[in-house]
Structures are given as structure tokens and as C-alpha cells.
Design an enzyme around this catalytic site. Sequence first.
Site, PDB file in Angstrom:
ATOM      1  N   LYS A 283      54.332  20.491  54.326  1.00  6.28           N
ATOM      2  CA  LYS A 283      55.261  20.901  53.321  1.00  6.28           C
ATOM      3  C   LYS A 283      55.822  19.838  52.482  1.00  6.28           C
ATOM      4  CE  LYS A 283      57.528  24.778  53.868  1.00  6.28           C
ATOM      5  NZ  LYS A 283      58.847  25.880  54.571  1.00  6.28           N
ATOM      6  N   GLU A 369      60.438  40.705  64.580  1.00  4.52           N
ATOM      7  CA  GLU A 369      61.739  41.671  64.760  1.00  4.52           C
ATOM      8  C   GLU A 369      61.902  42.747  65.740  1.00  4.52           C
ATOM      9  OE1 GLU A 369      61.157  39.843  60.401  1.00  4.52           O
ATOM     10  OE2 GLU A 369      59.817  40.697  61.995  1.00  4.52           O
ATOM     11  N   ARG A 397      60.810  46.752  59.868  1.00  2.00           N
ATOM     12  CA  ARG A 397      59.384  46.151  60.709  1.00  2.00           C
ATOM     13  C   ARG A 397      59.863  46.542  62.248  1.00  2.00           C
ATOM     14  NH1 ARG A 397      56.531  41.696  58.245  1.00  2.00           N
ATOM     15  NH2 ARG A 397      56.219  40.974  60.278  1.00  2.00           N
TER      16      ARG A 397
END
Length: 642
Positions: A283, A369, A397
Amino acid sequence: MMPKRNLLDQVVWPSDLRALRPDQLPQLADELRQEVISAVGTTGGHLGSGLGVVELTTAIHYVFNTPDDRLVWDVGHQCYPHKILTGRRDRIRTLRQGGGLSGFTKRDESPYDPFGAAHSSTSISAALGFAVARKLSGQPGKAIAVIGDGSMSAGMAYEAMNNARAAGNRLIVILNDNDMSIAPPVGGLSAYLARLVSSREFLGLRDIARKLARKLPRPLMIAARKTDAFARGMAMGGTLFDELGFYYVGPIDGHNLDQLIPILENVRDAAEGPCLVHVVTQKGKGYAPAEAAADKYHGVQKFDVITGAQAKAPAGPPSYTGVFAQALMAEARRDETICAITAAMPAGTGLDKFAAAFPDRTFDVGIAEQHAVTFAAGLAAQGMRPFCAIYSTFLQRAYDQVVHDVALQNLPVRFAIDRAGLVGADGSTHAGSFDIAYLATLPNMVVMAAADEAELVHMVHTCAVHDDGPIAVRYPRGNGVGVPLPETPLRLEIGKGRIMREGRHVAILSLGTRLEEALKAADTLEAKGLSTTVADLRFAKPLDEAMIRKLLATHDVAVTIEEGAVGGLGGHVLTLASDLGLVDAGLRIRTMRLPDVFQGQDKPEKQYAEAGLDATAIVDTVLSALGRESAEYGRTRGSINP
């Protein structure tokens, strides 16, 4: 020596990219990386993840025949290089602006975005759908899913992989491992092995070996199959993916085009499948300030490209997220049973601060979640006081877990719902539009909405001491309104609102941070001769029935306003009015809520004006309900003079 031509200027579409020679691709990738840095420096947005996939994006569009081959990006944070290479470079500096390009992939933006994504871990399921549909219809083409290792923490990714055999070689999953959480160190040997096992020659020999193995006695045939998978797994780390039915290739250096191109070509042409290509990236690659930053410039404000210094927001009130974090820390100092759960969003929810102070009572469960909610339910059942801090859009979710594991069992889980309402630049995919409707419909649930940052402090305390069942507090993205924060928080009486100003003609029933606009509207209405009451209901459930009944019975018109979709506060107030028979007496009531559309990105104040939820819209709604001619006012229940 002649200067190098700018190759990116020659590439508008992937077909232009495929016209380049392989030896030109590193230069193109360098130019693409600089363009991403320049664009995000102008607009702000997600930077680090996009910089990490510049070479990978270039290689995918070079090798595969997009858009005929369907390319599905997971989440979409990393899609900026993809947008530049697919005909959108001329608009790339409108990213996340009103009327501009989305910060995520979006189907109606480009045929190169076959599937919209902004929530995690959906790419393999979607790509599998494309692949199987083409298989069933006899159409050619591949489906490629690019998914990050962080997204692999969600069960949905494994559910899709477990079902992927149906696609055969039409499905290719590229695992973008940018955190070294899965891969062993990559080097020349692993690259060589990856290229070898993805080659036609190897796959051909493997097919011959399989045919021979079928002629062996069954125990030996099974042993041969296990030996093949075990050998590749030991050498390359792919045993898990082999068990899920994938032909594993990797890990390979995701910044080395000399490795990426031939391996992707091999996978594209392989009869074996489905295939998983394990690519290791960094990244923030190629931009020193991002590489040096702890978050790799994942999400940034506008910044100086030379120094990397991000533009600082003007001084002002604290953010709601920050106020929540400080209030929760204060509660945790008083109560050792308080703990906090986040689903891979510690900084976004403010729980990174809580974790620094209470590491043993903080749990980041990853992009999971559903697990987060049921984990919180288990903690609550054992006597802890868990706060489950999840964005409104992500709590969707885990709705079954909220219903079945929490509300049905009346377990005292505390839900801290950040990003409630409209969220500005992140647009419709991250808007917290539906939580009032989907939570307030549940038995046992208490739903609060903070009108300002001081109210949020009181509501966090109320959550902490509420042991009678589940309770939620919702609050928006951004800064508070500047009210002083209480030194000692109050325990709010459940289901009781407050009157902010009293009048006689108009009642505005506000929930959440629309209160400021409601008070502005009241000033305007007063100037027009309409005495106005403003109530902050505080609770969407249970409603303050006594207050609401009185306001509806004693005012000429009542207006509810909320930062949520149809079916929320307004629907509950109308149901109450119907149950009490108030509508039989000619009650004038209007509900103001978010429009029944997925609203695009813009500055929040513009979004709310467009939604018709600002002071001007409140005034217009009241005048429309009463009739615009002053003579009309005189005929309304006899209390307003012309």
C-alpha cells in the site's frame, strides 16, 4: 537522447494499452502512479490502496479483454488507476465531488464497472455470478475478482469460494495481499514456481498424471491427488485454497510486470480452474509520504504532492466520533464491565483511542459485522456491557444477528451507530439512511438520536447504564455544533423528549441533528406570524407518546423531520396518531425524511438541501400544509388570525 514520450496520454481505453509493447508497461505504470497522486492530491480520497495496485491494474487490462472479460474490484478503494485507464482520466479530478466520479466502482458510470462495490468481500460472489451465467448461456469470457487480504476476513468471501467450482476456468480470483498477513516472503523461487505451475506444460503433465492416477487402485489414486496438492501447498502456501477447489498460483510480486504478465496470461489460457492468483503488493507504493505513514495514506484530505502534507480542517467543534470515543472512555473508567467492539474500523469509529487506553477490553473482529453483533450478544449474556460501534451502512450486514441474537433475546447490547444520515463524499453506498426504520421496528429495541455533541455524551452514558435490553444511539459524520460538553453526563429517561421552544400554531418534531435547522425554521415562521413549538424527541423508539399527543392535539400543523428513510420516525408518529384517533379530527401532519432514492455524493449541506431537509424546506412544508394565502390560515381550527 530523445526524451521519452508520455505514454499515458496515448492511453484512453484498455485497447490503447494493449497496443503497447511489454517493455513500455513499466513507464506507463510510473506515469499512472503519478497521475493518481496528482488527482487525489486535488480531490482527497483513498490513495494508498490505489497506489498499491498500479502495476496489477495495468497487467489485468493488458492481459484480459475488458470489458468483455468482467473485472470486479472488491470494495473499490483501489479503483482509481482502473478509472484512469478506462476512459475517465478527463474526469478523475471530479472524484467524490457533486456530479463527479464516484470514489468506488459504479455500474452506471462505465461499462468497465460491471459491478458496483463499496462494501467489502462481495467480489468473488459477483464474479462467480458473471462466470456461471456465461457458462450457462455458452458465452465466452472470463470473470476476474480482485480482493484484498483484509476483505478475506469476512465469511462471505469463503462462502463464495466454497461454491466456485461451478464456474470452472471462467473464474479467476486475484488475492491482493498488501499486509503480509497471508503470504510468506516472496522472491525469485516463488515467482519461478508460480510461473511454472500456471504454465500449459505443467498443467498438461498434471492432466496426464491425473489420467494415469485414475487407473490406480482407489487408495493410491486418492493418495496421488493429495500428494499433488500437498506438494504445491508446501512450496507455495496454497493448501487452503486448494481445499476450497481453487488452483492456487503464487505468491508473486505484484509490482513486477515481468512476473505478472506471463502468469496472468497462463491463467487466462489455462483449462484448469477456477484459479486463485496470490499477488503481494505494498500500500502506498511509489509515494514516500504514503509509504512512511502508518495508515499508508488509506484515506486522505487534499494534500501537497511535493511534501505529502494534508490540508487541515479549520478549527471548530470536535467531531461526533471523537466525542463518542471520549465519552465511552469516561464510562469505561467508571465501569470495568464496559468493552468495545469494532469490525475493522477502529479509527473510523474512534475506538483506536479506546483501544490505547483499554487494550484488553477492545476487540477488532475484522470485516465480520455478523460475528461482531453475536459476539457482543454473548458478552452481554455473561454480564459484560458491550458497545458495538459500527457504521450505520455496515450494520445492515448484520441485521439477522441484531434481530435473532440480540433483540429476540432482549440482551443489553449497546449499538453506537456512526455515519448516521447522509455522509458527503462517500455518497449513497455509505449513507446511514435506513437504521431508524430497521431498528425501531424491532421489539425490545431502544433507538436514540443525538441532536448535538452534548446530547451524545448523555446518550452514551444512558446506553452504559441501560441493562433492560438492547439500545442504540445514532450520530452523524462530521463535527458537532459547538455546544459545551457536560462535565457530568445525565441518564436520560427512556422514551422522553424535550421542548426546545414553545409556540401555539406549528409543532416541529425533530429527531437528531436536524434540530438546528428546525430552530432556524421556527425563527422564520415566527416572523411570518406563526408561533412555533420545536421538540427534540431524542427517541425514535419508544416514542414520547404523552408529548406527541399533546403537540398534535394543540397545534394547527405538525411536522416530523429526521435524517432517515421512509418508515422511520414519521411512520411511527403517524401510526401513533392513527391508534389514538387523532387523524379523525382532521389532523394536519407532514413527515419529512430522506427521499426514496439513493442520493449521490456532494457536500452534506447540499445533500440535505437537495433532500428537502433544511430550514427552507421545513418552512415550505408548513406553509403548504396551512395554505399559502393568509385567509386560509384563518380557517385552520380557529386559532390563527389572518
